[in-house]
Design a protein around this motif. Structure first.
Motif, PDB file in Angstrom:
ATOM      1  N   PHE A  34      51.561  24.305   5.248  1.00  0.00           N
ATOM      2  CA  PHE A  34      51.244  23.587   4.005  1.00  0.00           C
ATOM      3  C   PHE A  34      50.051  24.230   3.303  1.00  0.00           C
ATOM      4  CE2 PHE A  34      53.161  19.495   5.930  1.00  0.00           C
ATOM      5  CZ  PHE A  34      54.416  19.836   5.443  1.00  0.00           C
ATOM      6  N   ILE A  35      49.084  24.688   4.087  1.00  0.00           N
ATOM      7  CA  ILE A  35      47.925  25.369   3.497  1.00  0.00           C
ATOM      8  C   ILE A  35      48.358  26.672   2.830  1.00  0.00           C
ATOM      9  CG2 ILE A  35      45.755  26.543   4.044  1.00  0.00           C
ATOM     10  CD1 ILE A  35      45.350  24.483   6.290  1.00  0.00           C
ATOM     11  N   ALA A  36      49.265  27.388   3.477  1.00  0.00           N
ATOM     12  CA  ALA A  36      49.776  28.630   2.880  1.00  0.00           C
ATOM     13  C   ALA A  36      50.465  28.350   1.549  1.00  0.00           C
ATOM     14  CB  ALA A  36      50.744  29.312   3.851  1.00  0.00           C
ATOM     15  N   GLN A  37      51.162  27.223   1.451  1.00  0.00           N
ATOM     16  CA  GLN A  37      51.779  26.847   0.185  1.00  0.00           C
ATOM     17  C   GLN A  37      50.726  26.609  -0.895  1.00  0.00           C
ATOM     18  OE1 GLN A  37      54.459  23.611   1.899  1.00  0.00           O
ATOM     19  NE2 GLN A  37      55.749  24.392   0.257  1.00  0.00           N
ATOM     20  N   ARG A  38      49.668  25.901  -0.537  1.00  0.00           N
ATOM     21  CA  ARG A  38      48.621  25.610  -1.526  1.00  0.00           C
ATOM     22  C   ARG A  38      47.918  26.888  -1.981  1.00  0.00           C
ATOM     23  NH1 ARG A  38      48.016  20.940   1.768  1.00  0.00           N
ATOM     24  NH2 ARG A  38      46.344  21.876   3.013  1.00  0.00           N
ATOM     25  N   ILE A  39      47.750  27.821  -1.082  1.00  0.00           N
ATOM     26  CA  ILE A  39      47.127  29.091  -1.472  1.00  0.00           C
ATOM     27  C   ILE A  39      47.961  29.785  -2.540  1.00  0.00           C
ATOM     28  CG2 ILE A  39      46.581  31.427  -0.648  1.00  0.00           C
ATOM     29  CD1 ILE A  39      45.739  30.169   2.006  1.00  0.00           C
ATOM     30  N   LEU A  40      49.272  29.777  -2.364  1.00  0.00           N
ATOM     31  CA  LEU A  40      50.141  30.415  -3.352  1.00  0.00           C
ATOM     32  C   LEU A  40      50.164  29.635  -4.656  1.00  0.00           C
ATOM     33  CD1 LEU A  40      53.071  31.641  -1.100  1.00  0.00           C
ATOM     34  CD2 LEU A  40      51.277  32.993  -2.167  1.00  0.00           C
ATOM     35  N   ASP A  41      49.973  28.315  -4.607  1.00  0.00           N
ATOM     36  CA  ASP A  41      49.846  27.539  -5.840  1.00  0.00           C
ATOM     37  C   ASP A  41      48.646  28.029  -6.651  1.00  0.00           C
ATOM     38  OD1 ASP A  41      52.011  26.024  -5.135  1.00  0.00           O
ATOM     39  OD2 ASP A  41      50.842  24.360  -4.320  1.00  0.00           O
ATOM     40  N   TYR A  42      47.545  28.279  -5.962  1.00  0.00           N
ATOM     41  CA  TYR A  42      46.348  28.771  -6.645  1.00  0.00           C
ATOM     42  C   TYR A  42      46.549  30.214  -7.127  1.00  0.00           C
ATOM     43  CZ  TYR A  42      43.842  24.606  -5.141  1.00  0.00           C
ATOM     44  OH  TYR A  42      43.440  23.317  -4.953  1.00  0.00           O
TER      45      TYR A  42
ATOM     46  N   LEU B  86      55.199  33.219  -8.725  1.00  0.00           N
ATOM     47  CA  LEU B  86      56.130  32.097  -8.598  1.00  0.00           C
ATOM     48  C   LEU B  86      57.201  32.383  -7.558  1.00  0.00           C
ATOM     49  CD1 LEU B  86      56.552  31.174 -12.373  1.00  0.00           C
ATOM     50  CD2 LEU B  86      55.456  29.775 -10.611  1.00  0.00           C
ATOM     51  N   ILE B  87      57.665  33.622  -7.498  1.00  0.00           N
ATOM     52  CA  ILE B  87      58.662  33.998  -6.485  1.00  0.00           C
ATOM     53  C   ILE B  87      58.061  33.876  -5.086  1.00  0.00           C
ATOM     54  CG2 ILE B  87      60.028  35.908  -5.571  1.00  0.00           C
ATOM     55  CD1 ILE B  87      60.404  36.872  -8.462  1.00  0.00           C
ATOM     56  N   ASN B  88      56.829  34.372  -4.929  1.00  0.00           N
ATOM     57  CA  ASN B  88      56.164  34.250  -3.628  1.00  0.00           C
ATOM     58  C   ASN B  88      55.981  32.784  -3.241  1.00  0.00           C
ATOM     59  OD1 ASN B  88      55.884  37.016  -3.065  1.00  0.00           O
ATOM     60  ND2 ASN B  88      54.003  37.150  -4.273  1.00  0.00           N
ATOM     61  N   GLU B  89      55.670  31.956  -4.228  1.00  0.00           N
ATOM     62  CA  GLU B  89      55.529  30.524  -3.962  1.00  0.00           C
ATOM     63  C   GLU B  89      56.850  29.939  -3.487  1.00  0.00           C
ATOM     64  OE1 GLU B  89      53.486  26.755  -6.260  1.00  0.00           O
ATOM     65  OE2 GLU B  89      54.795  28.103  -7.394  1.00  0.00           O
ATOM     66  N   ASP B  90      57.926  30.341  -4.121  1.00  0.00           N
ATOM     67  CA  ASP B  90      59.251  29.855  -3.725  1.00  0.00           C
ATOM     68  C   ASP B  90      59.620  30.351  -2.330  1.00  0.00           C
ATOM     69  OD1 ASP B  90      61.698  28.428  -4.402  1.00  0.00           O
ATOM     70  OD2 ASP B  90      62.656  30.395  -4.434  1.00  0.00           O
TER      71      ASP B  90
ATOM     72  N   GLU C  68      57.542  30.958   0.053  1.00  0.00           N
ATOM     73  CA  GLU C  68      56.756  30.165   1.010  1.00  0.00           C
ATOM     74  C   GLU C  68      57.349  28.773   1.182  1.00  0.00           C
ATOM     75  OE1 GLU C  68      54.061  30.651   3.863  1.00  0.00           O
ATOM     76  OE2 GLU C  68      54.443  32.124   2.283  1.00  0.00           O
ATOM     77  N   ASN C  69      57.898  28.210   0.119  1.00  0.00           N
ATOM     78  CA  ASN C  69      58.565  26.911   0.241  1.00  0.00           C
ATOM     79  C   ASN C  69      59.785  27.013   1.154  1.00  0.00           C
ATOM     80  OD1 ASN C  69      56.737  25.728  -1.521  1.00  0.00           O
ATOM     81  ND2 ASN C  69      58.007  26.081  -3.330  1.00  0.00           N
ATOM     82  N   ILE C  70      60.510  28.122   1.030  1.00  0.00           N
ATOM     83  CA  ILE C  70      61.669  28.334   1.907  1.00  0.00           C
ATOM     84  C   ILE C  70      61.211  28.459   3.357  1.00  0.00           C
ATOM     85  CG2 ILE C  70      63.545  29.925   2.471  1.00  0.00           C
ATOM     86  CD1 ILE C  70      63.683  30.631  -0.513  1.00  0.00           C
ATOM     87  N   ARG C  71      60.119  29.173   3.564  1.00  0.00           N
ATOM     88  CA  ARG C  71      59.587  29.302   4.931  1.00  0.00           C
ATOM     89  C   ARG C  71      59.169  27.953   5.496  1.00  0.00           C
ATOM     90  NH1 ARG C  71      55.809  34.601   3.692  1.00  0.00           N
ATOM     91  NH2 ARG C  71      57.449  36.192   3.965  1.00  0.00           N
ATOM     92  N   THR C  72      58.613  27.104   4.637  1.00  0.00           N
ATOM     93  CA  THR C  72      58.220  25.769   5.081  1.00  0.00           C
ATOM     94  C   THR C  72      59.438  24.966   5.522  1.00  0.00           C
ATOM     95  OG1 THR C  72      56.314  25.776   3.596  1.00  0.00           O
ATOM     96  CG2 THR C  72      57.055  23.646   4.413  1.00  0.00           C
ATOM     97  N   GLU C  73      60.501  25.013   4.723  1.00  0.00           N
ATOM     98  CA  GLU C  73      61.718  24.296   5.091  1.00  0.00           C
ATOM     99  C   GLU C  73      62.317  24.857   6.378  1.00  0.00           C
ATOM    100  OE1 GLU C  73      62.852  21.540   3.698  1.00  0.00           O
ATOM    101  OE2 GLU C  73      61.012  21.644   2.492  1.00  0.00           O
ATOM    102  N   ARG C  74      62.267  26.169   6.522  1.00  0.00           N
ATOM    103  CA  ARG C  74      62.774  26.780   7.754  1.00  0.00           C
ATOM    104  C   ARG C  74      61.963  26.328   8.958  1.00  0.00           C
ATOM    105  NH1 ARG C  74      62.375  33.183   8.192  1.00  0.00           N
ATOM    106  NH2 ARG C  74      60.174  32.600   8.292  1.00  0.00           N
ATOM    107  N   LEU C  75      60.622  26.294   8.803  1.00  0.00           N
ATOM    108  CA  LEU C  75      59.762  25.857   9.902  1.00  0.00           C
ATOM    109  C   LEU C  75      60.029  24.397  10.253  1.00  0.00           C
ATOM    110  CD1 LEU C  75      57.418  26.335  11.864  1.00  0.00           C
ATOM    111  CD2 LEU C  75      55.838  25.753   9.995  1.00  0.00           C
ATOM    112  N   LYS C  76      60.161  23.556   9.228  1.00  0.00           N
ATOM    113  CA  LYS C  76      60.449  22.146   9.485  1.00  0.00           C
ATOM    114  C   LYS C  76      61.740  22.002  10.278  1.00  0.00           C
ATOM    115  CE  LYS C  76      58.238  19.855   5.533  1.00  0.00           C
ATOM    116  NZ  LYS C  76      58.498  19.059   4.302  1.00  0.00           N
ATOM    117  N   ASN C  77      62.766  22.711   9.846  1.00  0.00           N
ATOM    118  CA  ASN C  77      64.059  22.631  10.517  1.00  0.00           C
ATOM    119  C   ASN C  77      63.950  23.059  11.971  1.00  0.00           C
ATOM    120  OD1 ASN C  77      66.986  24.115  11.054  1.00  0.00           O
ATOM    121  ND2 ASN C  77      67.148  22.261   9.817  1.00  0.00           N
ATOM    122  N   SER C  78      63.187  24.134  12.195  1.00  0.00           N
ATOM    123  CA  SER C  78      63.011  24.629  13.564  1.00  0.00           C
ATOM    124  C   SER C  78      62.223  23.642  14.412  1.00  0.00           C
ATOM    125  CB  SER C  78      62.291  25.985  13.523  1.00  0.00           C
ATOM    126  OG  SER C  78      62.009  26.455  14.816  1.00  0.00           O
TER     127      SER C  78
END
Length: 446
Positions: free
Chosen positions: A251-259, A338-342, A344-354
């Protein structure tokens, strides 16, 4: 006959599970590295690093020159040698007053980078604690297995001595004596092999504790036991979403990419900067070796004393700049962010699923292992009762050595399986704690 026994060295250090965890956290090499990385992130997390404050520079220039006018193009030009010296100290101030809120976004990003570094440290700490717990209980498991083999060996030794006495008085045949001797030697071999397993388990624990003496032995004070609890999957899932250290870091990695996106967008705004400074110039010109041409074709020598000049300069300037066009670099940078942010969102969903899969497997494994432990514990109790009854029957001659040996082996197998199943329950419970983020809270003391 050689008697096998495990003796505890005098003065062995006592080691509890909590002591082992504290030692491991203090000594672990990976934790030390991550703690230093956290310090770097803390140092970087400042307004100065983000660019809020001005830059002040001090400059000092010193120039020397000698000009020899051997032949001049103009008859009125200064001839011969001229020596010049100058000293120019200056102070400059450069300050970005506005750059599209990039400074604020950079500061927030630095805060998240510090949090990310702390998250990396938490992951290493959680993994280390899990390894130490399992390593400690593995050593306890091997020690208690050793105790079971010791019991079997003692019982075989007693049977062998008992049969030997009967053979001496003629009430036992030589085949019975050979059988008991073979059983005793087999149990001796098993005991020796288990002693090696125990020592290796302690060596593995020493590596986890970063102990230089890998052969150091301990008196392990914690027993192989666990509080069996009932876990609801919904509660575990809620804790995972809120406290799992891997998910927190993601989640922190996501926020970094938001900034990062906000910082790229800030390039669309104008930039206002302020530049100020002061310079002091001292110059010296030596014309004593020079000559001045005159209208009549003659020349006169230069002054004997050097010529000195002092100049002070002050300046203060504002600059407003706005990028009108740079080949689309700003838009491409924003699009890439924006692509990098997206991504990272995919990675978050993958991590959640795992993680959800791992939690479901760990929960089922814990439930199954708990049931298996209860079964193995009941079986052990039954074999212990059967062993006591069979011992009396063997002494009374109701059963023979073969049947009694079978009962012995059943009891040993049941005891070993009960210990292993208990360790498996501990393993599963620790996995659940690691996944739901409770392992640091439980075992790390501030």
């Amino acid at each position: 006959m050689v008697l096998i026994a495990l003796t505890k060295a005098a003065g062995q250090e006592e080691l509890s599970l909590s002591d082992a965890i504290q030692l491991g956290l203090e000594r672990n090499y990976d934790i030390k590295i991550e703690n230093r990385n956290v310090e770097i992130a803390e140092n970087n997390n400042s307004w100065g690093e983000a660019g809020r404050y001005p830059t002040v520079t001090l400059n000092l220039n010193q120039n020397n020159s000698l000009t020899d006018n051997v032949k001049t193009a103009s008859p009125f030009q200064l001839q011969d040698q001229t020596i010049s010296n100058s000293l120019n100290p200056s102070v400059n101030l450069d300050w970005t007053l506005f750059n599209g809120f990039k400074i604020n976004m950079s500061k927030h990003r630095l805060e998240q980078l510090q949090a990310q570094s702390k998250g990396n440290a938490d992951i290493v700490i959680a993994n280390t604690i899990q390894s130490i717990i399992l390593g400690y209980y593995k050593a306890v498991l091997e020690r208690e297995r050793l105790d079971e083999f010791q019991k079997q060996l003692t019982l075989s030794g007693d049977k062998y001595e008992y049969t030997k006495i009967k053979s001496d008085i003629g009430s036992a045949v030589s085949t019975d004596l050979l059988l008991e001797e073979a059983n005793y030697l087999t149990d001796s071999t098993n005991f020796i092999n288990q002693e090696l397993s125990y020592r290796n388990a302690v060596r593995d624990l020493n590596v986890l504790l970063a102990e230089q003496d890998v052969d150091k032995m301990y008196v392990l004070t914690d027993e192989l036991e666990v509080d069996i609890e009932t876990y609801e999957m919904a509660d575990l899932m809620a804790k995972l979403n809120a406290e799992n250290v891997d998910l927190k870091k993601q989640f922190i990695a996501q926020r970094i990419l938001d900034y990062d996106v906000a910082i790229r967008r800030a390039d669309r705004y104008p930039q206002l900067s302020f530049n100020a400074g002061y310079s002091h110039n001292r110059s010296r010109v030596d014309l004593s070796n020079a000559s001045f041409p005159s209208d009549d074709g003659t020349s006169s020598p230069g002054p004997a004393d050097p010529l000195n000049a002092i100049t002070d300069t002050y300046f203060a300037n504002f600059t407003l700049s706005f990028t009108l066009f740079n080949g689309g670099k700003i838009n491409r940078a924003i699009e890439n962010a924006l692509i990098n942010e997206d991504i990272e969102n995919i990675r978050t969903e993958r991590l959640k699923n795992s993680l959800y899969r791992d939690l479901a497997k760990a929960h089922d494994e814990y439930e199954i292992r708990t049931r298996l432990y209860r079964i193995s514990d009941r079986r052990k109790q039954a074999t212990e009762t059967n062993l006591r009854i069979s011992e009396e029957k063997f002494k009374n001659g109701t059963i023979n050595s073969f049947d009694y040996r079978t009962v012995q082996n059943d009891n040993l197998t049941a005891a070993i399986q009960e210990l292993q199943s208990l360790y498996n329950v501990i393993d599963s419970k620790v996995s659940l704690m690691r996944l739901t983020g409770g392992i640091i809270e439980t075992y790390v003391t501030e």
